[in-house]
Design a protein around this motif. Structure first.
Motif: not given
Lengths: 286, 280, 353
Positions: C227-254
């Motif tokens: 989930w997009e929200n989970e991705a942001f939360l991961t960076l917040q909880e574990f550190g943006a220095d350890k992970f990054e978000i990759v946004v695909p060009g196409f996705s589904i509206l959940a």
């Protein structure tokens, strides 16, 4: 029925006795046992049997279930073996030697009995993670402990630790020193005495303790799931697979795996009882 | 300690002691230390703040309630079974004793599963339970049942061997002196087994408060309602709230230490009055 | 006196149970308790929302409301509600799960989705990727997930709602990519694509949060489909220095929907509060909180623009557009014997970590 009338009356299944209360206590005990233990277990077997023996077999032999049983089985056996070896050493040291803090260590042996499994789980997971106290020691060599089968092994050693020690201790305590002294006077070296006189007498206790540790390890859930990787075919234990099936609401599958685990547990219990019976006959004690 | 042929050399002795102590420190002391260290990692304030959370408080209350029900029930059962087994002769006695030990060999997960199969909506008695509108699974009664199952044998197996060893002489004497059955039980039998009883109660209580697998299966994981302390530890841990998770865990670890201490005290002071397997 | 002891014990236990149930069922008529059965990643979101609602409800009516939540994989939670888990409201990951509750337990009407705005979804989200810092395996878009040697972490579609969104997003991507080859996209190609991805999956956790833990904490896998929200939360909880978000060009509206469970609220007399709770989710105050917690608010005007700016622009398709609705998607793909069962063969290929 008045108490006076109950006195001295026992139902015909028991031998006549002066003591009263057999009917009441036996009846209550058996009812409680049936309601809490026997009937629910029977329902499990009944539910699993809805699949039929071949159905259960089919579920039990799917690759993933087989792998989970193998993981549980082999790692439990390895952990039980380590516990037999070190448990024997610990029991020996606690019975025969004196050293500072011995009483505390003796009491501490029962910690795995008293500590909740979830607490043990998170403690071990944080200890052996790559940034944990112990995990960090191994990390430079690329050895990962937490979230691998090695982590499961550590958790199961912890869980089974008291079983061997507490089974061997009383036997070692009661062991007659005269036998050892006799062996020494007959010319045996200390090593010979220990390994050929004392140890064989401990074998039944060691086996019993090991079997108990094994049986406990196979069914363990709480302390393992935090430190296991939970990856099918690699580090997924059988109890976890049961929970997964339950969460998918596949009751039949869960029951089938649970039945298989019950069979394994009973087999272990039977082995333990046989060892104890044999030992009683041969040595006069369990 | 004699040396030479009558004992191990000093080198051997101290090597063995080192091995044993090292093993125990590694597997027992370190995890315990880890719990308390992690709980206090952010200081005493963060530690006590963990217990301000309403869900955590509810979890503590539920754990106490479940133990308060399970332990007395198993106590009554243990004494009943012990009386019937130790003071009378009947066929199938060893079968009964083995059956009592059954829950020991059943995995905690299976212990929970059996109640889901019995009382769950798709279970054997599911429709019946629904009719009465009495919630068992996903509610507190289910948790109590699963806990009773898992802690079932603890008290019985402490008291039965001891009462068997003690035989019926004392009770028969009391009866000939005119005491009723109940009075005999209360004033003769119970005092004879009181330390073993206490020992069993301690173990039963520790396990009842700490059970995880079985409760996890029957609980609905509703925060504040059907979460016990061990389940709450898991939830906090999965939400990356490590300090709180270890804080609650340290409470449980503290309970374990108290149990161990009380147990040891019983063994040292009243070892002879405990069941034969406990004397060491 | 074992009789007396038994009696006293029973009395004490009964008293104990009675007092606790009294506590639980609200000590005074002014207190009410709601149970919200939700899906896995919404723990932090509903903690914030529940606090805000309780404050507002207390101010408006003087009544104290406590909201208890339960979190887990959406499918698993739905089955629990069907099996008797008493929920006043359900806030699940997809309409199909609430449809299942309506259909199988009849605890709410089949037209539940039309009772609240925006198809009963106060927030939406989408599916993105999380990779380790530096993106060592160069994951840029969906086809990279199917490449050999890439380890993909995603939850179990049988229990998790997010897992099903992940699955359908991948399938929809391939349909979209092949839309010029065949009308509506090449189903066979999509199936092969998704099958290839699942061959790279080492473990299926039961919920989205479990997968996040496996990826971020246990360091399993090269890419987390989340989930997009989970991705942001991961960076917040574990550190943006350890992970990054990759946004695909196409996705589904959940679109995770919410609903009352009518049978329960009527039985417990909590309909008024429960309805107010769900309506509250659409108010400006709540939409602000939603955006702050990385969910896309359905009414963006009330949210903080800085929070909204965080959401990347992605070309999105809906489940109706790509799959003809959840009922059809669930039946085709996730029911017993559906395409997921057919393509997921754990252990068929050696796992690379």
């Amino acid at each position: 029925m008045s108490v006076a009338a109950l006195r001295g009356w026992t139902p015909s299944i028991a031998k006549p006795s002066v003591l009263p209360g057999f009917g009441l206590t036996f009846g209550f005990a058996v009812s409680y046992l049936s309601l809490i233990v026997l009937i629910p277990l029977a329902v499990l077997v009944w539910r699993a049997s809805a699949l039929g023996i071949d159905g259960i077999w089919r579920v039990a032999t799917t690759p993933r279930v087989l792998a989970a049983l193998q993981v549980s089985f082999f790692i439990s056996a390895a952990a039980a073996t380590v516990n037999v070896v070190f448990g024997a050493i610990v029991a020996w040291v606690l019975v025969r030697y004196d050293f500072p803090g011995k009483r505390i260590f003796d009491a501490a042996v029962d910690l795995p009995f008293a500590l909740p499994t979830a607490v043990a789980g998170i403690a071990l997971a944080s200890l052996y993670a790559t940034n944990g106290w112990i995990g960090a020691l191994f990390a430079p060599w690329g050895i990962k402990i937490a979230f691998t089968p090695l982590g499961i092994f550590i958790a199961l050693v912890f869980i089974g630790l008291p079983f061997v020690v507490r089974t061997v201790q009383p036997v070692l305590q009661d062991f007659e020193r005269e036998v050892e002294e006799a062996s020494a006077t007959l010319g045996a070296g200390r090593g010979q005495t220990v390994f050929r006189v004392v140890l064989p007498a401990l074998v039944p206790a060691l086996l019993t303790g090991g079997a108990l540790a094994f049986a406990r390890a196979v069914g363990e859930y709480g302390s393992v799931i935090f430190i296991a990787g939970n990856m099918p075919f690699v580090s997924e234990i059988a109890p976890l697979l049961i929970v997964t099936r339950l969460e998918e609401f596949d009751y039949a599958g869960a029951s089938a795996i649970a039945t298989v685990m019950l069979v394994i547990s009973f087999a272990a219990l039977l082995a333990i009882n046989s060892i104890q019976a044999f030992s009683r006959r041969r040595f006069g004690h369990a | 300690m004699p040396d030479g042929v009558f004992g191990e050399g000093r080198l051997v002795r101290w090597t063995l002691i080192a091995l044993a102590v090292g093993f125990l420190v590694l597997f027992l002391v370190l995890p315990l230390l880890a719990v308390f260290t992690e709980a206090l990692r952010r200081g005493a304030e963060a530690f006590s703040a963990s217990f301000d959370d309403a869900d955590t408080q509810a979890a503590i209350r539920l754990t106490l309630l479940v133990a308060a029900i399970a332990v007395p029930l198993n106590l009554v059962f243990g004494l009943s079974a012990a009386w019937a087994i130790a003071k009378f002769e009947f066929p199938g006695k060893s079968v009964l004793i083995s059956l009592i030990d059954l829950p020991f060999s059943v995995s905690p997960v299976v212990s929970g599963l059996v109640y889901v199969l019995l009382f769950g909506a798709k279970g054997l008695l599911g429709p019946l339970v629904d009719d009465w509108d009495f919630k068992i699974i996903f509610a507190v009664p289910g948790i109590v049942l699963a806990t009773i199952f898992v802690t079932f044998p603890f008290i019985a197996r402490e008291v039965i061997p001891l009462m068997q060893e003690q035989g019926t002489a004392d009770e028969e004497a009391a009866l000939t002196l005119g005491a009723s059955g109940f009075r005999t039980f209360l004033t003769v039998t119970l005092p004879n087994v009181r330390w073993a009883l206490l020992y069993g109660v301690l173990l039963c209580n520790a396990r009842a408060m700490g059970e995880f697998g079985a409760v996890s299966v029957v609980s609905g994981h509703i925060r504040g309602l059907t979460n016990t302390m061990p389940l709450q530890v898991e939830i906090l841990y999965n939400e990356y709230n490590f300090v709180a998770a270890f804080a609650v865990a340290s409470l449980l670890a503290g309970l374990a230490l108290v149990t161990l201490g009380a147990k040891s005290l019983l063994e040292w002071r009243h070892g002879d009055s405990l069941s034969p397997a406990r004397r060491h | 006196m074992s009789n007396r002891r038994t009696f006293l014990t029973a009395l004490a236990s009964a008293a104990g149970m009675a007092s606790v149930s009294a506590v639980v069922r609200a000590q005074t008529p002014r207190d009410v308790v709601l149970t919200n059965v939700s899906y896995d990643p919404t723990r932090e979101l509903y903690r914030a929302l529940n606090d805000a609602f309780a404050k507002q409800w207390q101010a408006d009516t003087g009544q104290k409301v406590t909201i208890r939540t339960s979190h887990g994989g959406s499918g698993k939670q739905a089955r629990s509600v069907i099996d008797g888990l008493e929920a006043d409201v359900v806030t699940l990951a997809l309409a199909g799960d609430i449809d299942a509750i309506a259909r199988e337990s009849k605890r709410l009407p089949e037209n539940w989705q039309s009772r609240l705005p925006n198809n009963a979804s106060p927030y939406t989200s989408t599916i993105v990727f999380v990779v380790r810092k530096g993106n060592p395996k160069s994951i840029k878009d969906w086809p990279d997930l199917a490449k050999e040697g890439v380890s993909v972490v995603t939850p179990n579609p049988k229990t998790s709602g997010g897992a099903r969104w992940n699955y359908l997003a991948a399938w929809a991507y391939e349909l979209d990519r092949t839309r010029n080859d065949k009308a509506g996209g090449d189903q066979a190609a999509a199936r092969k694509f998704v099958e290839a991805i699942y061959r790279n999956v080492p473990v299926l956790d039961s919920g989205a949060r479990g997968s996040t833990t496996t990826f971020a904490q246990r360091a399993v896998g090269d890419v987390l489909v989340a989930w997009e929200n989970e991705a942001f939360l991961t960076l917040q909880e574990f550190g943006a220095d350890k992970f990054e978000i990759v946004v695909p060009g196409f996705s589904i509206l959940a679109e995770p929907p919410v609903s009352l469970v009518d049978q329960v609220v009527d039985k417990r007399g909590t309909r008024k509060v429960a309805e107010a709770y769900l309506e509250f989710l659409y108010t400006p105050a709540a939409q602000k909180i939603i955006a702050k917690n990385f969910y896309r608010p359905s009414k963006p005007d009330s949210a903080d623009p800085a929070d909204l700016a965080r959401f990347p622009k992605i070309r999105l398709v809906t489940v109706d557009q790509a799959f003809g609705g959840w009922a059809k998607a669930q039946a085709d793909h996730f029911a017993e014997g559906g395409t997921f069962d057919q393509i997921y063969k754990p252990g068929a290929k050696p796992v690379t970590r």
